[in-house]
Design a protein around this motif. Structure first.
Motif, PDB file in Angstrom:
ATOM      1  N   ASP A 282       0.835  -1.141   0.056  1.00  0.00           N
ATOM      2  CA  ASP A 282       0.039  -0.146   0.128  1.00  0.00           C
ATOM      3  C   ASP A 282       0.869   1.331  -0.070  1.00  0.00           C
ATOM      4  O   ASP A 282       1.786   1.324   0.949  1.00  0.00           O
ATOM      5  CB  ASP A 282      -0.910  -0.028   1.080  1.00  0.00           C
ATOM      6  N   MET A 283       0.657   2.095  -0.922  1.00  0.00           N
ATOM      7  CA  MET A 283       1.482   3.359  -1.220  1.00  0.00           C
ATOM      8  C   MET A 283       1.779   4.132   0.164  1.00  0.00           C
ATOM      9  O   MET A 283       2.661   4.784   0.387  1.00  0.00           O
ATOM     10  CB  MET A 283       1.097   4.170  -2.271  1.00  0.00           C
ATOM     11  N   ARG A 284       0.505   4.447   0.895  1.00  0.00           N
ATOM     12  CA  ARG A 284       0.370   4.991   2.125  1.00  0.00           C
ATOM     13  C   ARG A 284       1.349   4.721   3.093  1.00  0.00           C
ATOM     14  O   ARG A 284       1.893   5.299   3.800  1.00  0.00           O
ATOM     15  CB  ARG A 284      -0.861   5.141   2.586  1.00  0.00           C
ATOM     16  N   ASP A 285       1.494   3.249   3.218  1.00  0.00           N
ATOM     17  CA  ASP A 285       2.519   2.566   4.115  1.00  0.00           C
ATOM     18  C   ASP A 285       3.953   2.697   3.622  1.00  0.00           C
ATOM     19  O   ASP A 285       4.785   2.803   4.357  1.00  0.00           O
ATOM     20  CB  ASP A 285       2.161   0.979   4.345  1.00  0.00           C
ATOM     21  N   ILE A 286       3.824   2.709   2.275  1.00  0.00           N
ATOM     22  CA  ILE A 286       5.516   2.912   1.771  1.00  0.00           C
ATOM     23  C   ILE A 286       5.800   4.068   1.916  1.00  0.00           C
ATOM     24  O   ILE A 286       7.276   4.608   2.332  1.00  0.00           O
ATOM     25  CB  ILE A 286       5.274   2.544   0.239  1.00  0.00           C
ATOM     26  N   ARG A 287       4.978   5.137   1.756  1.00  0.00           N
ATOM     27  CA  ARG A 287       5.375   6.703   2.133  1.00  0.00           C
ATOM     28  C   ARG A 287       5.758   6.486   3.657  1.00  0.00           C
ATOM     29  O   ARG A 287       6.736   7.690   3.910  1.00  0.00           O
ATOM     30  CB  ARG A 287       4.178   7.475   1.994  1.00  0.00           C
TER      31      ARG A 287
END
Ligand SMILES: Nc1ncnc2c1ncn2[C@@H]1O[C@H](COP(=O)(O)OP(=O)(O)O)[C@@H](O)[C@H]1O
Ligand SMILES: CC(=O)OP(=O)(O)O
Ligand SMILES: [Mg+2]
Length: 399
Positions: A282-287
């Motif tokens: 999930d991109m939010r977690d990667i950010r």
């Protein structure tokens, strides 16, 4: 006429109830992180003032459990929007793989269901779920027409030199091995919005759909000319859990090392992409990981952006010019840092992003390029559900 639209993506389930032909959404729903303990449902009722939103976080094991929640909310005694299942006249389904047979919205018959089933191996993260949603909808809304709108349909205009692979012809004629392309409903919707925004029906556009699955399409005169996904939704860009482009010899090498074909399939579809590079999809977690100084996250984001830049260069050549880049879907619409990173190295096309404009989120079509940019950079919220409702309504009118 009430039309319910069900859009099952690989990591999410979205639905909307429309009053057609008014294009009026009565409620929208989003279920994310399906299959985890952090699954999340947001059901928004738009018929009350102010909009009423029900949000809850609870374990939702699979798409079927998600649909169950949707049906309960839609028919709830207090906040429900339907009194009986028969209030819904049609259910429009997003179906990811339609092969070469479907270029338009299609009434679902037993034969159409068989075709969707035959295509399970080519869209393993999607078609089985789409099929399951159709069967649940048939049981829940037995008197409604069930309609399929295929992700592949929009790409049926691709020229043969773009959709054929350089392999023996019989594999195309006998086995249907060719580029199909996906996310077509989204690419169609946002490219029509972009052409209208530019006031240029023959605009040369590159539509960049960055969700959990990611794809990029070259569009001219409202038609798809080429697209990054191929025979299946595994090809092209780096995705949440999919590798995107990879040398096919890697597969033979792994099989020679003792992997089964199924294990490689699973590896490339479910354990690769951002998940494989960072352990997170999930991109939010990667950010968040990036902010915490995670080096793997930084490298993964570089690989993700670099792959997109390569395709932009390639599609600018395919189009022999470029009027606008379009960013859409979960990451494309919301991740301003990713847009900035992608556009940072495109001076040769005179693509210049305006960092201030890029950070302003409006939830509507917006232009985030500098005034001296030769190419417009548009952020356009996709609405696959509305596109499916419109195509479903048109089909019922003409059927
Ligand atoms: N505010 C945000 N910033 C960055 N990424 C976001 C944001 N909101 C959603 N996303 C990302 O969008 C992706 C999901 O996009 P979506 O189009 O809903 O996917 P799909 O339809 O393929 O399930 C996820 O990786 C999610 O992290
Ligand atoms: C085709 C595809 O990858 O769809 P999604 O992005 O919804 O998973
Ligand atoms: Mg999607």
């Amino acid at each position: 006429m009430y039309i319910l639209v069900i859009n099952a993506g690989s990591s999410s389930l979205k639905y909307q109830l429309f009053d057609m032909p008014l294009d009026k959404p009565l409620c929208t729903g989003l279920i994310e992180r399906i299959g985890t303990n952090e699954a999340f449902i947001r059901h928004k009722i738009l018929t009350v003032d102010p909009t009423q939103t029900i949000e809850r976080q609870e374990a939702i094991a699979d798409h079927s459990a998600g649909l169950q929640q949707m049906v309960e909310l839609l028919s709830d005694a207090e906040i429900g929007l339907i009194h009986s299942a028969d209030d819904i006249k049609a259910v429009g389904h997003r179906v990811v793989h339609g092969g070469e047979r479907f270029a338009n919205a299609t009434l679902i018959t037993p034969a159409v269901k068989e075709t969707i089933k035959d295509l399970f191996p080519l869209a393993p993260l999607h078609n089985p779920i789409n099929y399951q949603c159709i069967e649940i909808a048939e049981k829940t809304f037995p008197n409604a027409r069930q309609i399929a709108v295929f992700d592949t349909a929009f790409h049926q205009t691709m020229p043969e030199y773009a959709f054929r692979y350089a392999i023996p012809e019989s594999l195309y004629t006998d086995e249907g091995i060719r580029v199909y392309g996906f996310h077509g409903t989204s690419h169609k919707y946002v490219s029509e919005k972009a052409a209208a925004w530019l006031g240029k029906p023959d605009a040369k556009l590159i539509s960049i759909h960055l969700g959990n699955g990611c794809s990029i399409t070259a569009v001219q005169n409202g038609k798809s000319l080429d697209t990054s996904m191929g025979f299946s939704p595994l090809a092209g860009l780096v995705m949440g859990t999919r590798s995107g482009d990879i040398d096919p010899s890697v597969i033979f090498h792994l099989i020679a090392k003792g992997y089964s074909a199924d294990a490689v399939n699973n590896l490339l579809n479910k354990q690769s992409g951002m998940q494989g590079l960072t352990g997170l999809n999930d991109m939010r977690d990667i950010r968040k990981a990036l902010e915490a100084g995670n080096q793997a996250a930084a490298l993964a984001l570089d690989i993700y952006a670099y792959r997109i830049q390569k395709y932009i260069g390639s599609y600018a050549a395919v189009l022999n010019g470029l009027d606008a880049l379009i960013f859409t879907a979960g990451v494309g619409e919301n991740d301003s840092a990713m847009r900035e990173q992608i556009c940072a190295n495109l001076d040769f096309l005179a693509v210049y992003l305006d960092s201030d404009k890029n950070r302003v989120a409006t939830g509507d079509v917006r232009e985030v390029n500098r005034s001296d940019s030769a190419v417009k950079i548009l952020v356009i919220p996709t609405n696959e559900e509305l596109e499916i409702a419109q195509q479903s309504f048109d089909l019922l009118e003409t059927a």
